[in-house]
Design a protein around this motif. Sequence first.
Motif, short mmCIF file in Angstrom:
data_model
loop_
_atom_site.label_atom_id
_atom_site.label_comp_id
_atom_site.label_asym_id
_atom_site.label_seq_id
_atom_site.Cartn_x
_atom_site.Cartn_y
_atom_site.Cartn_z
N LEU A 69 0.86 -1.17 0.00
CA LEU A 69 0.00 0.00 0.00
C LEU A 69 0.90 1.22 0.00
CD1 LEU A 69 -3.03 0.77 0.28
CD2 LEU A 69 -2.68 0.82 2.73
N LEU A 133 -7.45 2.74 -4.52
CA LEU A 133 -8.04 2.33 -3.25
C LEU A 133 -9.48 1.85 -3.42
CD1 LEU A 133 -7.93 2.04 -0.19
CD2 LEU A 133 -8.58 4.47 -0.03
N GLU A 134 -10.25 2.52 -4.25
CA GLU A 134 -11.66 2.15 -4.42
C GLU A 134 -11.80 0.72 -4.93
OE1 GLU A 134 -10.33 5.01 -5.70
OE2 GLU A 134 -11.15 6.31 -4.13
N PHE A 136 -9.69 -1.74 -4.42
CA PHE A 136 -9.34 -2.63 -3.31
C PHE A 136 -10.51 -2.77 -2.35
CE2 PHE A 136 -7.17 -3.06 0.95
CZ PHE A 136 -6.87 -4.40 0.80
N ILE A 137 -11.15 -1.68 -2.00
CA ILE A 137 -12.29 -1.74 -1.10
C ILE A 137 -13.42 -2.55 -1.72
CG2 ILE A 137 -14.10 -0.35 0.01
CD1 ILE A 137 -11.91 1.82 0.46
N LEU A 140 -12.54 -6.16 -1.31
CA LEU A 140 -12.80 -6.61 0.06
C LEU A 140 -14.29 -6.86 0.28
CD1 LEU A 140 -10.43 -4.24 2.08
CD2 LEU A 140 -10.10 -6.69 1.64
N TRP A 149 -11.07 -2.48 5.68
CA TRP A 149 -10.34 -1.22 5.45
C TRP A 149 -10.58 -0.23 6.59
CZ3 TRP A 149 -6.40 0.81 3.14
CH2 TRP A 149 -6.28 2.19 3.11
N ILE A 153 -7.21 -1.58 8.60
CA ILE A 153 -6.13 -1.06 7.77
C ILE A 153 -6.01 0.45 7.87
CG2 ILE A 153 -5.18 -0.92 5.44
CD1 ILE A 153 -6.64 -3.56 4.85
N LYS A 154 -7.11 1.16 7.70
CA LYS A 154 -7.09 2.61 7.67
C LYS A 154 -6.58 3.13 8.97
CE LYS A 154 -10.02 6.55 6.71
NZ LYS A 154 -11.36 7.00 6.47
#
Length: 154
Positions: A69, A133-134, A136-137, A140, A149, A153-154
């Motif tokens: 990341l 990122l979008e 990846f989310i 998930l 996330w 993670i966040k």
Amino acid sequence: AQSSLNGEANAWIIKPAGKSRGRGIQVSRSLREILGFVTDVNSHAQSERYIVQKYIEDPLLVNGHKFDLRQWVLVTDLNPLKVWLYEQPYLRFAMEKFDLNSEGDRMSHLCNNCVQREGDDFEAVKDESMWELERFIQHLEEKGQGDLWGRIIK
């Protein structure tokens, strides 16, 4: 004992402190081998500094692939410290599936673009080498881990 740290394989990653683009990075399971490498008076290693850190042996994978990341950061002042973060990190992928037992396979352990470009089929799969990122989310959420996330993670 080392083996009790994050996994039974006792894997460690050795990174030259003054290099980039994946140059000189190694994975090793032997403390004797690591110490021999970073203290060998007959090699270039003697004049370099290294970062040796525990290798994550059971990483979160995306479709069997390791990723890192990346977050853009700008430091505009040190005293007082001023740091600016770009809000949208992105992911970079290793193009070979992760296999902890393939210590020398840079294509499955390192996510650097400079390393991945060495792959024979990089041009065919380069669109999959980076995700926003979008995406990846969304991945998930599709795997039933949509809260990962925001929660961890966040």
